[in-house]
Design a protein around this motif. Structure first.
Motif, PDB file in Angstrom:
ATOM      1  N   THR A  15       0.834  -1.210   0.000  1.00 21.93           N
ATOM      2  CA  THR A  15       0.000   0.000   0.000  1.00 21.93           C
ATOM      3  C   THR A  15       0.860   1.247   0.000  1.00 21.93           C
ATOM      4  O   THR A  15       1.832   1.337   0.757  1.00 21.93           O
ATOM      5  CB  THR A  15      -0.928  -0.003   1.212  1.00 21.93           C
ATOM      6  OG1 THR A  15      -1.802  -1.141   1.135  1.00 21.93           O
ATOM      7  CG2 THR A  15      -1.768   1.252   1.262  1.00 21.93           C
ATOM      8  N   GLY A  16       0.499   2.187  -0.857  1.00 19.55           N
ATOM      9  CA  GLY A  16       1.195   3.461  -0.914  1.00 19.55           C
ATOM     10  C   GLY A  16       2.311   3.539  -1.930  1.00 19.55           C
ATOM     11  O   GLY A  16       2.826   4.641  -2.184  1.00 19.55           O
ATOM     12  N   SER A  80      -0.464   5.685  -6.036  1.00 17.47           N
ATOM     13  CA  SER A  80      -0.278   5.244  -4.656  1.00 17.47           C
ATOM     14  C   SER A  80      -1.243   4.079  -4.438  1.00 17.47           C
ATOM     15  O   SER A  80      -2.416   4.285  -4.156  1.00 17.47           O
ATOM     16  CB  SER A  80      -0.576   6.380  -3.682  1.00 17.47           C
ATOM     17  OG  SER A  80      -0.461   5.948  -2.348  1.00 17.47           O
ATOM     18  N   THR A  82      -3.594   1.054  -3.442  1.00 17.71           N
ATOM     19  CA  THR A  82      -4.404   0.715  -2.272  1.00 17.71           C
ATOM     20  C   THR A  82      -4.894  -0.728  -2.412  1.00 17.71           C
ATOM     21  O   THR A  82      -4.910  -1.288  -3.519  1.00 17.71           O
ATOM     22  CB  THR A  82      -5.618   1.645  -2.150  1.00 17.71           C
ATOM     23  OG1 THR A  82      -6.503   1.383  -3.243  1.00 17.71           O
ATOM     24  CG2 THR A  82      -5.210   3.107  -2.168  1.00 17.71           C
ATOM     25  N   SER A  83      -5.322  -1.299  -1.296  1.00 17.53           N
ATOM     26  CA  SER A  83      -5.763  -2.698  -1.325  1.00 17.53           C
ATOM     27  C   SER A  83      -6.968  -2.894  -2.250  1.00 17.53           C
ATOM     28  O   SER A  83      -7.156  -3.971  -2.808  1.00 17.53           O
ATOM     29  CB  SER A  83      -6.090  -3.174   0.086  1.00 17.53           C
ATOM     30  OG  SER A  83      -7.093  -2.367   0.666  1.00 17.53           O
TER      31      SER A  83
END
Lengths: 111, 113
Positions: A15-16, A80, A82-83
């Motif tokens: 993540t990120g 970025s 994310t899940s």
């Protein structure tokens, strides 16, 4: 089979982090598309391109950007990750209002 | 806005039985209609397409589909299913706007021996 390749074919990221997926075609087709496939949702259009440097949003474009600097390459970027962007991503090409040809897919897992 | 509904999420048939997969669409103009098949872990392969003309279209692997404008349907049929037909099937609708397609949710076909 249409000459479409996707790279990488599998990717695990955190993540990120930024992620870029590449679609490459050898058919010189004008139109290129990025879809994501999730269970129960079929394929949903993220972005598409109708020429070099000409792109537009699809129905699920939030969190994604694209670029097409050459006819043969169409890049999808998750700025970025994310899940919720864990998915299988497919690239497709076409010559317009007709059949789309699909690449083999990229399985992306965001931890 | 265009949309596609595939009412059956999962269908199970016996090998040799007939098959019909349903597809209903919403589209503001004359639609271009497609059926794609996806085997596990693979990309999508076109089975057949309808642009205009004869409303009964033939595709690969013995599949056919019938366009019924009055019912906004484009159902996929096969008279005798083979075990190798087990896969997920997607109906899609599109038009002349940049060749964009809208897909249904998919129907998973299981074939029992």
């Amino acid at each position: 089979d249409a000459g479409i390749t996707q790279s990488p074919r599998h990717k695990v990221t955190e993540t990120g982090t930024p992620v870029t997926l590449r679609c490459h075609q050898t058919e010189n087709h004008r139109y290129m598309y990025w879809y994501r496939q999730d269970p129960g949702h079929g394929l949903r259009l993220i972005h598409y391109s109708y020429g070099v440097k000409d792109t537009d949003k699809g129905e699920v474009s939030d969190g994604y950007s694209v670029s097409r600097s050459k006819t043969e390459d169409f890049l999808l970027t998750l700025e970025s990750a994310t899940s919720s962007q864990t998915s299988v991503y497919f690239c497709a090409i076409s010559e317009g209002a007709g059949q789309q040809f699909f690449g083999p897919g990229t399985r992306l897992t965001v931890l | 806005a265009q949309s596609v509904t595939q009412p059956d999420i999962h269908i199970t048939v016996s090998e040799g039985a007939s098959l019909e997969l349903r597809c209903n669409y919403s589209y503001g103009a004359t639609p271009y209609l497609f059926w794609y098949v996806q085997s596990p872990g693979q990309g999508l392969q076109l089975l057949l397409k309808y642009f205009s003309g004869d409303t009964l279209v033939q595709g690969i692997k013995g599949f056919e589909a019938e366009f019924k404008r009055s019912q906004s349907s484009f159902n996929l049929r096969k008279p005798s299913v083979h075990w190798s037909d087990a896969a997920e099937y997607f109906c899609a609708v599109g038009g002349t706007s940049y060749g964009k397609l809208t897909f249904g949710q998919g129907t998973i076909l299981t074939v029992h021996p």
